[in-house]
Design a protein around this motif. Structure first.
Motif, PDB file in Angstrom:
ATOM      1  N   SER A   1      17.372  -2.203  11.111  1.00  0.00           N
ATOM      2  CA  SER A   1      16.178  -1.993  11.919  1.00  0.00           C
ATOM      3  C   SER A   1      15.502  -0.676  11.554  1.00  0.00           C
ATOM      4  CB  SER A   1      16.543  -2.015  13.407  1.00  0.00           C
ATOM      5  OG  SER A   1      17.086  -3.257  13.770  1.00  0.00           O
ATOM      6  N   ARG A   2      16.297   0.362  11.346  1.00  0.00           N
ATOM      7  CA  ARG A   2      15.734   1.654  10.987  1.00  0.00           C
ATOM      8  C   ARG A   2      15.032   1.573   9.631  1.00  0.00           C
ATOM      9  NH1 ARG A   2      17.218   6.047   7.935  1.00  0.00           N
ATOM     10  NH2 ARG A   2      16.411   8.069   8.650  1.00  0.00           N
ATOM     11  N   ARG A   3      15.658   0.892   8.683  1.00  0.00           N
ATOM     12  CA  ARG A   3      15.070   0.775   7.358  1.00  0.00           C
ATOM     13  C   ARG A   3      13.733   0.032   7.418  1.00  0.00           C
ATOM     14  NH1 ARG A   3      19.046  -1.921   3.345  1.00  0.00           N
ATOM     15  NH2 ARG A   3      18.259  -3.810   4.321  1.00  0.00           N
ATOM     16  N   ARG A   4      13.692  -1.060   8.180  1.00  0.00           N
ATOM     17  CA  ARG A   4      12.439  -1.794   8.293  1.00  0.00           C
ATOM     18  C   ARG A   4      11.384  -0.966   9.016  1.00  0.00           C
ATOM     19  NH1 ARG A   4      12.693  -8.042   9.324  1.00  0.00           N
ATOM     20  NH2 ARG A   4      13.702  -7.713   7.313  1.00  0.00           N
ATOM     21  N   PHE A   5      11.806  -0.227  10.035  1.00  0.00           N
ATOM     22  CA  PHE A   5      10.859   0.645  10.745  1.00  0.00           C
ATOM     23  C   PHE A   5      10.235   1.650   9.781  1.00  0.00           C
ATOM     24  CE2 PHE A   5      10.109   4.755  12.799  1.00  0.00           C
ATOM     25  CZ  PHE A   5       9.179   4.399  13.767  1.00  0.00           C
ATOM     26  N   LEU A   6      11.050   2.244   8.924  1.00  0.00           N
ATOM     27  CA  LEU A   6      10.530   3.210   7.967  1.00  0.00           C
ATOM     28  C   LEU A   6       9.571   2.554   6.987  1.00  0.00           C
ATOM     29  CD1 LEU A   6      13.800   5.218   7.185  1.00  0.00           C
ATOM     30  CD2 LEU A   6      11.814   6.025   8.471  1.00  0.00           C
ATOM     31  N   GLY A   7       9.928   1.358   6.525  1.00  0.00           N
ATOM     32  CA  GLY A   7       9.056   0.657   5.586  1.00  0.00           C
ATOM     33  C   GLY A   7       7.725   0.284   6.198  1.00  0.00           C
ATOM     34  N   LEU A   8       7.746  -0.240   7.418  1.00  0.00           N
ATOM     35  CA  LEU A   8       6.492  -0.608   8.080  1.00  0.00           C
ATOM     36  C   LEU A   8       5.664   0.632   8.410  1.00  0.00           C
ATOM     37  CD1 LEU A   8       7.817  -3.447  10.406  1.00  0.00           C
ATOM     38  CD2 LEU A   8       6.431  -3.699   8.336  1.00  0.00           C
ATOM     39  N   ALA A   9       6.337   1.740   8.726  1.00  0.00           N
ATOM     40  CA  ALA A   9       5.611   2.987   8.975  1.00  0.00           C
ATOM     41  C   ALA A   9       4.904   3.456   7.709  1.00  0.00           C
ATOM     42  CB  ALA A   9       6.569   4.062   9.475  1.00  0.00           C
ATOM     43  N   ALA A  10       5.540   3.227   6.549  1.00  0.00           N
ATOM     44  CA  ALA A  10       4.902   3.599   5.281  1.00  0.00           C
ATOM     45  C   ALA A  10       3.650   2.760   5.038  1.00  0.00           C
ATOM     46  CB  ALA A  10       5.888   3.434   4.129  1.00  0.00           C
ATOM     47  N   VAL A  11       3.692   1.479   5.411  1.00  0.00           N
ATOM     48  CA  VAL A  11       2.505   0.627   5.293  1.00  0.00           C
ATOM     49  C   VAL A  11       1.381   1.170   6.169  1.00  0.00           C
ATOM     50  CG1 VAL A  11       1.574  -1.678   5.697  1.00  0.00           C
ATOM     51  CG2 VAL A  11       3.853  -1.424   4.720  1.00  0.00           C
ATOM     52  N   GLN A  12       1.700   1.530   7.405  1.00  0.00           N
ATOM     53  CA  GLN A  12       0.690   2.059   8.314  1.00  0.00           C
ATOM     54  C   GLN A  12       0.124   3.379   7.808  1.00  0.00           C
ATOM     55  OE1 GLN A  12       2.872   2.203  11.973  1.00  0.00           O
ATOM     56  NE2 GLN A  12       2.783  -0.013  12.297  1.00  0.00           N
ATOM     57  N   SER A  13       0.998   4.182   7.233  1.00  0.00           N
ATOM     58  CA  SER A  13       0.544   5.457   6.680  1.00  0.00           C
ATOM     59  C   SER A  13      -0.412   5.233   5.518  1.00  0.00           C
ATOM     60  CB  SER A  13       1.747   6.281   6.208  1.00  0.00           C
ATOM     61  OG  SER A  13       1.334   7.470   5.570  1.00  0.00           O
ATOM     62  N   ALA A  14      -0.081   4.250   4.669  1.00  0.00           N
ATOM     63  CA  ALA A  14      -0.972   3.935   3.556  1.00  0.00           C
ATOM     64  C   ALA A  14      -2.334   3.485   4.061  1.00  0.00           C
ATOM     65  CB  ALA A  14      -0.342   2.866   2.674  1.00  0.00           C
ATOM     66  N   ALA A  15      -2.343   2.691   5.132  1.00  0.00           N
ATOM     67  CA  ALA A  15      -3.613   2.233   5.702  1.00  0.00           C
ATOM     68  C   ALA A  15      -4.428   3.409   6.223  1.00  0.00           C
ATOM     69  CB  ALA A  15      -3.349   1.231   6.823  1.00  0.00           C
ATOM     70  N   ALA A  16      -3.764   4.328   6.917  1.00  0.00           N
ATOM     71  CA  ALA A  16      -4.465   5.478   7.488  1.00  0.00           C
ATOM     72  C   ALA A  16      -5.059   6.373   6.406  1.00  0.00           C
ATOM     73  CB  ALA A  16      -3.501   6.277   8.364  1.00  0.00           C
TER      74      ALA A  16
END
Length: 544
Positions: A10-25
């Motif tokens: 769960s932590r790994r997926r959270f980090l990966g999805l956060a990276a996607v959101q960061s890229a969008a921002a």
């Protein structure tokens, strides 16, 4: 790792999805963690490089990242993370715009007309849209373009083939290992789930599927509810007005804004979450060469959202995994062989290609048998005709989300068509050309007719002849499921190593010759899990 605690996953997926959101921002076309996110240029060398972010490429990226191998993923399509003018990332089937289609000025759906009227496709602005249609003489190949590949645009039907079909397609692969180890692993990681039978039986959104099932049963045919990667709990909330609509808002072939567990939300998010994987989009890989020291070097073009080439670079690696799909991987290897950069590649390269027996057709129902004006775009019913005298047929009940009653039952049949085409390299166009004769689709049509002629007789229905731009009832000039071109055990060894080039691996559907009897993405994923596990242990020195 397999066996990793759920909290770590769960932590790994959270980090990966956060990276996607960061890229969008930040308006970036890359996904990474930490300093990798801030780097503006490609490295000149990485230990492992993955071309393509579809099912095989995503598996490779995750397992390499878990093993601690620094890995770069190059994807030709966009990173789909920025909303358009309507506030959504993807557009719907009913209102397509430039987001729909790859570098064309008009959409190109398989269903070209209705009542022979050109009311399906639309003129659009040229853009790096999410669905591509690659045209060859006598055949069109559909593929997804973007981080997540085909998972962005398919219907998500997560079907495991019969053992008989798997043995025929992959005779050197142990069925026991696939069914006991790799299929379950793939299903877990993909997030496969099943629709509630009770909800299916009463919801208005699947009336069309229940009608198709009833018609099949009257003809003595079996039907099954098929698992999917779309989150059915979310779909039920859509129906109840408690969640934003996607499957119930005519979204599928141009992407789903909600509900679908596409690879960017599963395998690829987890891969980035390892901290060892960086994904770069709008990067087109053109060729591969091998240096005397064994380094593999790819030529990469960076493109913008109109397809214009902005710059060209070279990136070296020790291990190169090709997951660009049947068409893309085969073309890349053929170009490299025929232009002399990898002259030792196998003579079997390009062979064993097939459509997975795809053939689409519609049936016109009587007025007292409506299919419903509201239709979920996620297919869940498969009509299973294993005893067809012309070979097994698995036919999806496909939605026709027109927003109004059409009285049409639409089907995509998957047949075990034995016909095979082959790719050759055309130097004039600098591309692979598929050699496929129009008559090679006839076994698929014959098998589909043998299944559905009795269905029509039992229900008083007839085939539609107004859907494909002419008067044909069956459309076999396209495929959603291209397979073959770099066949396992021929152009590669038994684990996807490309013959004639150490350190080079194929990890996608081009490994599977022609047909597997059902929707192929779970098989592609499981086969990639098998092959990458072996390569990590035998070639890279990492054991799981």
């Amino acid at each position: 790792m397999i066996g990793m605690a759920n909290s770590d996953l769960s932590r790994r997926r959270f980090l990966g999805l956060a990276a996607v959101q960061s890229a969008a921002a930040l308006g970036l076309e890359r996904i990474a963690l930490g300093s990798e996110q801030d780097s503006d240029s490609l490295p000149s060398f990485v230990p492992a490089l993955v071309v393509g972010s579809g099912y095989g490429g995503a598996v490779s990226a995750l397992r390499l990242g878990e093993a601690g191998v620094r890995t770069l993923v190059l994807e030709e399509g966009k990173l789909w993370n920025e909303p358009g003018p309507d506030g959504e990332v993807f557009c719907s089937v009913l209102d397509p715009d430039r987001r729909s289609t790859w570098l064309r000025t008009r959409t190109q759906t398989p269903l070209g007309t209705f009542l022979w009227l050109d009311v399906v496709n639309r003129d659009i602005e040229r853009f790096t849209g999410v669905l591509d249609r690659v045209e060859h003489p006598n055949m069109a190949i559909y593929q997804g373009r973007g981080v997540g590949g085909g998972s962005l645009v398919n219907g998500g039907m997560a079907v495991v083939p019969e053992r008989r079909a798997l043995r025929r397609a992959l005779p050197t692969v142990s069925p026991e290992s696939m069914y006991e180890r790799y299929f379950p692993r793939a299903r877990r990681q993909l997030g496969v789930n099943e629709i509630s039978p009770a909800w299916f039986e009463h919801t208005e959104w699947y009336r069309y599927a229940r009608v198709a099932r009833r018609h099949a049963n009257r003809a003595g045919l079996d039907s099954v509810l098929v698992p999917n990667v779309y989150d059915f709990a979310h779909m039920r909330r859509e129906a109840e007005g408690e969640a934003p609509r996607s499957a119930l808002a005519a979204e599928v072939i141009y992407g789903n804004n909600y509900g679908k567990r596409s690879l960017d939300r599963t395998y690829l998010a987890d891969a980035v979450g390892t901290g060892n994987v960086r994904i770069e989009s709008l990067r087109r890989v053109r060729s591969v060469r091998r240096e005397p020291d064994g380094t593999l070097v790819v030529s990469v073009r960076r493109i913008d959202e109109s397809g214009t080439v902005l710059e060209s670079r070279e990136v070296g690696c020790r291990w190169l995994f090709l997951g660009a799909g049947s068409n893309g991987t085969t073309e890349l290897l053929l170009r490299s062989r025929e232009t002399g950069s990898l002259p030792e590649l196998s003579e079997h390269l390009g062979q064993g290609w097939g459509t997975n027996g795809n053939v689409m057709f519609g049936r016109s129902n009587p007025l007292w048998d409506p299919t419903g004006g509201r239709q979920s775009t996620i297919p869940v019913v498969g009509i299973d005709d294993r005893n067809n005298p012309h070979g097994p047929v698995f036919a999806e009940s496909v939605p026709l989300p027109a927003g109004v009653e059409t009285f049409v039952s639409l089907h995509l049949a998957i047949t075990e068509n034995p016909e095979r085409g082959r790719f050759v390299f055309d130097s004039a166009s600098d591309s692979a050309r598929l050699l496929w004769d129009p008559d090679q689709g006839q076994p698929s049509v014959t098998a589909a007719r043998a299944t559905f002629d009795p269905v029509n007789r039992a229900n008083g229905t007839i085939y539609r002849r107004d859907l494909f731009g002419d008067t044909r009832a069956f459309e076999d000039r396209f495929t959603y499921h291209p397979l073959g071109g770099c066949v396992l055990g021929a152009a590669t060894d038994g684990h996807g190593r490309v013959r004639g080039c150490p350190g080079l691996y194929v990890t996608d559907g081009s490994l599977i010759p022609g047909a597997v009897g059902v929707n192929p993405f779970v098989t592609i994923t499981a086969l990639a899990e098998r092959n990458v596990e072996h390569v990590l242990a035998a070639d890279i020195g990492v054991r799981r």
